[in-house]
Design an enzyme around this catalytic site. Structure first.
Site, mmCIF file in Angstrom:
data_model
loop_
_atom_site.group_PDB
_atom_site.id
_atom_site.type_symbol
_atom_site.label_atom_id
_atom_site.label_comp_id
_atom_site.label_asym_id
_atom_site.label_seq_id
_atom_site.Cartn_x
_atom_site.Cartn_y
_atom_site.Cartn_z
ATOM 1 N N SER A 226 0.842 -1.199 0.000
ATOM 2 C CA SER A 226 0.000 0.000 0.000
ATOM 3 C C SER A 226 0.884 1.258 0.000
ATOM 4 O O SER A 226 1.749 1.392 -0.861
ATOM 5 C CB SER A 226 -0.954 -0.044 1.204
ATOM 6 N N ASP A 320 -8.457 -5.206 -5.860
ATOM 7 C CA ASP A 320 -8.084 -4.137 -4.927
ATOM 8 C C ASP A 320 -9.013 -2.941 -5.134
ATOM 9 O O ASP A 320 -9.086 -2.387 -6.229
ATOM 10 C CB ASP A 320 -6.629 -3.735 -5.181
ATOM 11 N N HIS A 354 -6.858 -5.726 -1.275
ATOM 12 C CA HIS A 354 -5.747 -4.802 -1.065
ATOM 13 C C HIS A 354 -4.689 -5.336 -0.103
ATOM 14 O O HIS A 354 -3.510 -5.321 -0.405
ATOM 15 C CB HIS A 354 -6.282 -3.472 -0.547
#
Length: 415
Positions: A226, A320, A354
């Site tokens: 991320s 995601d 994600h």
């Protein structure tokens, strides 16, 4: 004969290791429900349960017997972990103190839902995050493998949650690496926000690893997810001494604040909150909120990956919903190749969201997003996401051992 729950390895093992779950002493063909429960460090309860049927000998082995429904179905030996869901919504399972294990309570109940019967047997299994012999020291935290060094060195950076999270670094150190879990904001004397970050701070971490007697040179690796993946791209682009970088669902544009390094700066990519969608559950879907870094003034936020001398591996969840990770990985690949750099490896996982974590962490469907200030969805389908985590963990170890000069033989054949 009373029913008995058998675990191999018995008692405890590392979180990323498979545990064999079996039940003996059941009635032939007996229907049972298995339930797993664990509490995080704040007392939040996570649970999963599944229906099973004993074989003709009154035995049940989760490596051979398919689940018949509930939290998951099919042959899933570790489904009771990866399918766990929080009792309260919007919670993500995170391990903050790696010195203590998470205890999983396993129960075998007579019959099937909706009303399983009496408790037949139970067992308690501890899942460690600090493998035996792994040692750490603080700022960030450096974890060293228990085996004789020196080891390939890795800087490990997580996302926007802030603080110091060590669970991934401590587990990875048990695979033959020296891994520094690095905090970068909202920890001790570090900045309280991400509004302004300086790469010189991250450079100190790289140089510390390079100078450590237990770290094998000549370069180090980076591992980020991320916002951490985005920061690893910036580190590889601006800093020296980076040999290999694994980017898990990272952005190719600078996000959330201005990044500075020696007179240069990257502004944050623009945000348009009008592009937020709302799901039927009332959660925000922010996948379209960021402007394209290929257009207009937002081009200035594009990380200059063409400067990087390292080798890259991009691990991408194709479901995601935090941002467009596959698009970003492909754009980074295009930019690198257009400037004569080595083509990066991109591995895409259908149905993965994600937060691609180490194996057996449950899927985080939705939780509070620090930058958005409200609950958002992160995407992913539980089984596909779980399988992606197992494969990604193996892929990143193989990649680092190959490009940092480690010993591939230390990677277990079965994760």
């Amino acid at each position: 004969m009373a029913a008995t729950l058998i675990l191999e390895p018995a008692g405890r093992c590392c979180w990323d290791e498979l545990v064999r779950i079996a039940v003996r002493g059941l009635v032939p063909e007996q229907p049972v429900t298995l339930r797993a429960s664990l509490c995080d460090e704040k007392g939040a309860l996570f649970q999963a349960h599944a229906r099973y049927r004993a074989d003709a000998r009154g035995e049940l082995d989760l490596e051979r017997a398919p689940a018949l429904g509930c939290s998951f179905a099919g042959l899933e030996p570790m489904g009771l972990l990866w399918a766990s869901e929080p009792e309260k919504p919007l919670l993500r399972l995170v391990k903050r103190d790696v010195r203590t294990p998470l205890a999983v309570e396993l129960e075998v109940l007579d019959g099937h839902d909706p009303e399983p019967g009496r408790l037949l047997c139970r067992a308690r299994h501890k899942r460690d995050f600090l493998p035996p012999g792994v040692a750490g020291r603080v700022r960030g935290t450096l974890f060293l493998s228990p085996e004789p060094g020196p080891f390939p060195g890795i800087v490990d950076i997580l996302g926007t949650g802030g603080g110091l999270l060590e669970y991934r670094a401590s587990l990875l150190a048990g695979k033959g690496f020296a891994v520094m879990a690095l905090a970068y904001y909202n920890y001790e004397d570090l900045p309280k926000t991400m509004d302004i970050l300086h790469l010189e701070y991250f450079e100190e971490a790289v140089n510390y690893l390079l100078s450590h007697p237990e770290v094998k040179g000549p370069g180090v690796g980076l591992l980020g997810i991320s916002k951490g993946g985005e920061l690893c791209l910036s580190m590889a682009s601006f800093l020296k001494g980076i040999t290999a970088a694994v980017i898990i669902n990272g952005s190719v544009a600078n996000v959330g604040g201005t990044l500075h390094y020696k007179g240069e700066s990257l502004p944050p990519v623009g945000v348009n909150r009008n592009r937020i969608k709302v799901t039927k559950d009332g959660y925000a879907d922010i996948v379209d909120i960021l402007n394209s870094p290929l257009e207009g003034p937002d081009q200035k936020s594009f990380i200059p990956v063409e400067r990087a001398e390292s080798t890259f591996l991009f691990l991408v969840g194709q479901d995601d919903h935090n941002w467009k990770s596959e698009f970003y990985a492909n754009e980074a690949c295009k930019r690198l190749q257009a400037h004569g750099r080595r083509k990066p490896q991109i591995i895409c996982y259908a149905g993965a969201g994600h937060y691609i974590e180490p194996p057996y962490f449950p899927l985080c469907r939705a939780s509070l997003h620090v930058l958005v200030g409200s609950p958002v969805i992160f995407g992913g389908e539980p089984r596909a996401h779980a399988m992606a985590q197992v494969d990604a963990w193996k892929q990143l170890q193989t990649f680092f051992h190959k490009h940092l000069g480690g010993q591939e033989g230390r990677i277990p054949a079965k994760l």
